[in-house]
Scaffold this motif. Structure first.
Motif, PDB file in Angstrom:
ATOM      1  N   PHE A 151       0.817  -1.213   0.000  1.00  0.00           N
ATOM      2  CA  PHE A 151       0.000   0.000   0.000  1.00  0.00           C
ATOM      3  C   PHE A 151       0.851   1.263   0.000  1.00  0.00           C
ATOM      4  N   LEU A 152       2.081   1.172   0.521  1.00  0.00           N
ATOM      5  CA  LEU A 152       2.933   2.356   0.688  1.00  0.00           C
ATOM      6  C   LEU A 152       4.285   2.127   0.024  1.00  0.00           C
ATOM      7  N   PRO A 153       4.306   1.970  -1.298  1.00  0.00           N
ATOM      8  CA  PRO A 153       5.563   1.597  -1.966  1.00  0.00           C
ATOM      9  C   PRO A 153       6.663   2.648  -1.866  1.00  0.00           C
ATOM     10  N   THR A 163       5.280   1.642  11.570  1.00  0.00           N
ATOM     11  CA  THR A 163       3.859   1.372  11.365  1.00  0.00           C
ATOM     12  C   THR A 163       3.547  -0.100  11.587  1.00  0.00           C
ATOM     13  N   ALA A 164       4.426  -0.979  11.137  1.00  0.00           N
ATOM     14  CA  ALA A 164       4.232  -2.420  11.343  1.00  0.00           C
ATOM     15  C   ALA A 164       4.237  -2.767  12.825  1.00  0.00           C
ATOM     16  N   GLN A 165       5.166  -2.171  13.575  1.00  0.00           N
ATOM     17  CA  GLN A 165       5.232  -2.423  15.015  1.00  0.00           C
ATOM     18  C   GLN A 165       3.953  -1.953  15.704  1.00  0.00           C
ATOM     19  N   MET A 166       3.471  -0.777  15.330  1.00  0.00           N
ATOM     20  CA  MET A 166       2.258  -0.249  15.938  1.00  0.00           C
ATOM     21  C   MET A 166       1.045  -1.118  15.590  1.00  0.00           C
ATOM     22  N   ALA A 167       0.939  -1.523  14.318  1.00  0.00           N
ATOM     23  CA  ALA A 167      -0.193  -2.344  13.882  1.00  0.00           C
ATOM     24  C   ALA A 167      -0.206  -3.675  14.623  1.00  0.00           C
ATOM     25  N   LEU A 201      -4.510   2.861  10.088  1.00  0.00           N
ATOM     26  CA  LEU A 201      -3.770   2.742   8.835  1.00  0.00           C
ATOM     27  C   LEU A 201      -4.347   3.589   7.708  1.00  0.00           C
ATOM     28  N   ASP A 202      -5.645   3.798   7.713  1.00  0.00           N
ATOM     29  CA  ASP A 202      -6.259   4.446   6.556  1.00  0.00           C
ATOM     30  C   ASP A 202      -5.738   5.855   6.283  1.00  0.00           C
ATOM     31  N   PRO A 203      -5.589   6.713   7.290  1.00  0.00           N
ATOM     32  CA  PRO A 203      -5.028   8.046   6.983  1.00  0.00           C
ATOM     33  C   PRO A 203      -3.624   7.959   6.398  1.00  0.00           C
ATOM     34  N   LEU A 204      -2.817   6.991   6.854  1.00  0.00           N
ATOM     35  CA  LEU A 204      -1.462   6.841   6.316  1.00  0.00           C
ATOM     36  C   LEU A 204      -1.503   6.419   4.858  1.00  0.00           C
ATOM     37  N   VAL A 205      -2.348   5.450   4.563  1.00  0.00           N
ATOM     38  CA  VAL A 205      -2.465   4.968   3.186  1.00  0.00           C
ATOM     39  C   VAL A 205      -3.046   6.067   2.308  1.00  0.00           C
ATOM     40  N   GLY A 206      -4.071   6.772   2.803  1.00  0.00           N
ATOM     41  CA  GLY A 206      -4.670   7.837   2.016  1.00  0.00           C
ATOM     42  C   GLY A 206      -3.674   8.933   1.701  1.00  0.00           C
ATOM     43  N   ASP A 207      -2.858   9.323   2.684  1.00  0.00           N
ATOM     44  CA  ASP A 207      -1.865  10.369   2.462  1.00  0.00           C
ATOM     45  C   ASP A 207      -0.859   9.950   1.399  1.00  0.00           C
ATOM     46  N   ARG A 208      -0.366   8.732   1.477  1.00  0.00           N
ATOM     47  CA  ARG A 208       0.674   8.271   0.554  1.00  0.00           C
ATOM     48  C   ARG A 208       0.161   8.129  -0.867  1.00  0.00           C
ATOM     49  N   LEU A 209      -1.103   7.699  -0.978  1.00  0.00           N
ATOM     50  CA  LEU A 209      -1.657   7.474  -2.316  1.00  0.00           C
ATOM     51  C   LEU A 209      -2.374   8.702  -2.857  1.00  0.00           C
ATOM     52  N   GLY A 210      -2.372   9.781  -2.074  1.00  0.00           N
ATOM     53  CA  GLY A 210      -2.992  11.013  -2.538  1.00  0.00           C
ATOM     54  C   GLY A 210      -4.488  10.934  -2.633  1.00  0.00           C
ATOM     55  N   ARG A 211      -5.092  10.140  -1.724  1.00  0.00           N
ATOM     56  CA  ARG A 211      -6.548  10.050  -1.744  1.00  0.00           C
ATOM     57  C   ARG A 211      -7.044  10.319  -0.330  1.00  0.00           C
ATOM     58  N   PRO A 212      -8.273  10.780  -0.195  1.00  0.00           N
ATOM     59  CA  PRO A 212      -8.785  11.068   1.152  1.00  0.00           C
ATOM     60  C   PRO A 212      -8.951   9.782   1.949  1.00  0.00           C
ATOM     61  N   GLY A 213      -8.612   9.838   3.241  1.00  0.00           N
ATOM     62  CA  GLY A 213      -8.787   8.677   4.096  1.00  0.00           C
ATOM     63  C   GLY A 213     -10.237   8.499   4.497  1.00  0.00           C
ATOM     64  N   LEU A 214     -10.543   7.333   5.036  1.00  0.00           N
ATOM     65  CA  LEU A 214     -11.911   7.036   5.437  1.00  0.00           C
ATOM     66  C   LEU A 214     -12.235   7.566   6.816  1.00  0.00           C
ATOM     67  N   THR A 215     -11.181   7.778   7.614  1.00  0.00           N
ATOM     68  CA  THR A 215     -11.442   8.039   9.028  1.00  0.00           C
ATOM     69  C   THR A 215     -10.671   9.261   9.498  1.00  0.00           C
ATOM     70  N   ARG A 216     -10.724  10.317   8.738  1.00  0.00           N
ATOM     71  CA  ARG A 216     -10.022  11.529   9.131  1.00  0.00           C
ATOM     72  C   ARG A 216     -10.573  12.071  10.448  1.00  0.00           C
ATOM     73  N   THR A 217      -9.692  12.558  11.300  1.00  0.00           N
ATOM     74  CA  THR A 217     -10.130  13.246  12.494  1.00  0.00           C
ATOM     75  C   THR A 217     -10.368  14.708  12.153  1.00  0.00           C
ATOM     76  N   PRO A 218     -11.558  15.224  12.365  1.00  0.00           N
ATOM     77  CA  PRO A 218     -11.832  16.621  11.970  1.00  0.00           C
ATOM     78  C   PRO A 218     -10.961  17.586  12.742  1.00  0.00           C
ATOM     79  N   PRO A 219     -10.513  18.661  12.112  1.00  0.00           N
ATOM     80  CA  PRO A 219      -9.674  19.651  12.796  1.00  0.00           C
ATOM     81  C   PRO A 219     -10.427  20.328  13.927  1.00  0.00           C
ATOM     82  N   ARG A 220      -9.687  20.711  14.973  1.00  0.00           N
ATOM     83  CA  ARG A 220     -10.313  21.385  16.104  1.00  0.00           C
ATOM     84  C   ARG A 220     -10.046  22.883  16.029  1.00  0.00           C
TER      85      ARG A 220
END
Length: 220
Positions: A151-153, A163-167, A201-220
């Motif tokens: 996912f993150l070539p 990321t692997a350690q955290m997952a 993982l989704d925000p990381l994958v979305g950032d790397r692939l240039g696509r919006p993530g599924l679970t963004r945390t809204p800004p405060r």
């Protein structure tokens, strides 16, 4: 005695011995899960197997030898399981699908073999099993890194490793909760593990692939 009969006798003795070893290992798995490794005894294992302690000692000199044999067999099975579960995937594969398939495979293995968690993650793991566990953990991290690289070539290797350690940490934290439950409640906890991994993982994958993530945390 005919030559064929002479050859057949050792084979039968070997087969009986293999069945007896399997019987003792199954009994040991039950005892280790019930009492833990430290409190377990060869007498309890023999009793669970329905044999005399003398019969047990024909095959294993002590409970550590039993635990090591059992642990090594389970490690071999686990290596096969994660080899299939964590193979690199097509980057077009939805993250939810990849995470769900991997989690399901590992949960199934641990639920089928609860003694694996009891032996490998208990506070009193026999010495050789500690080495086996460390080697397994290192290989498992490598497999997770390979899956993430699908996912993150372009991600730096240090980021992939972290990321692997955290997952893996998220999964292991949830696994103990899963194994302590049954039925629908267990299924609900399995889904929580998947949700936690996907949200991480989704925000990381979305950032790397240039696509919006599924679970963004809204800004405060």
């Amino acid at each position: 005695m005919p030559e064929n009969a002479q050859k057949e006798q050792p084979r039968r003795r070997q087969a009986r011995g293999e069945r007896r070893v399997a019987q003792l290992l199954e009994a040991a798995a039950s005892v280790f899960c019930t009492t833990g490794y430290t409190a377990a005894s060869t007498n309890a294992i023999a009793r669970e197997a329905g044999v005399s302690p003398g019969t047990l000692y024909q095959f294993f000199p002590n409970k550590e030898a039993i635990a090591i044999e059992l642990g090594e067999r389970l490690v071999h099975e686990m290596r096969e399981a994660y080899g299939e579960a964590l193979a690199p995937v097509d980057p077009a594969t939805p993250l939810e699908q990849a995470v769900g398939a991997a989690v399901d495979r590992f949960i199934a293995f641990n639920c089928d073999h609860p003694v694996f968690f009891a032996l490998m993650h208990g506070p009193d793991v026999p010495g050789r099993l500690t080495e086996e566990h460390d080697a397994l953990h290192a290989t498992l991290i490598g497999r997770v890194e390979a899956l993430l690289s699908s996912f993150l070539p372009d991600a730096p290797s240090a980021d992939i490793t972290r990321t692997a350690q955290m997952a893996l940490g998220i999964y292991m934290a949830g696994l103990e909760l899963v194994l302590a439950r049954e039925g629908a409640e267990r299924d609900a906890y399995v889904q929580e593990i998947k949700n936690a991994l996907i949200r991480y993982l989704d925000p990381l994958v979305g950032d790397r692939l240039g696509r919006p993530g599924l679970t963004r945390t809204p800004p405060r």
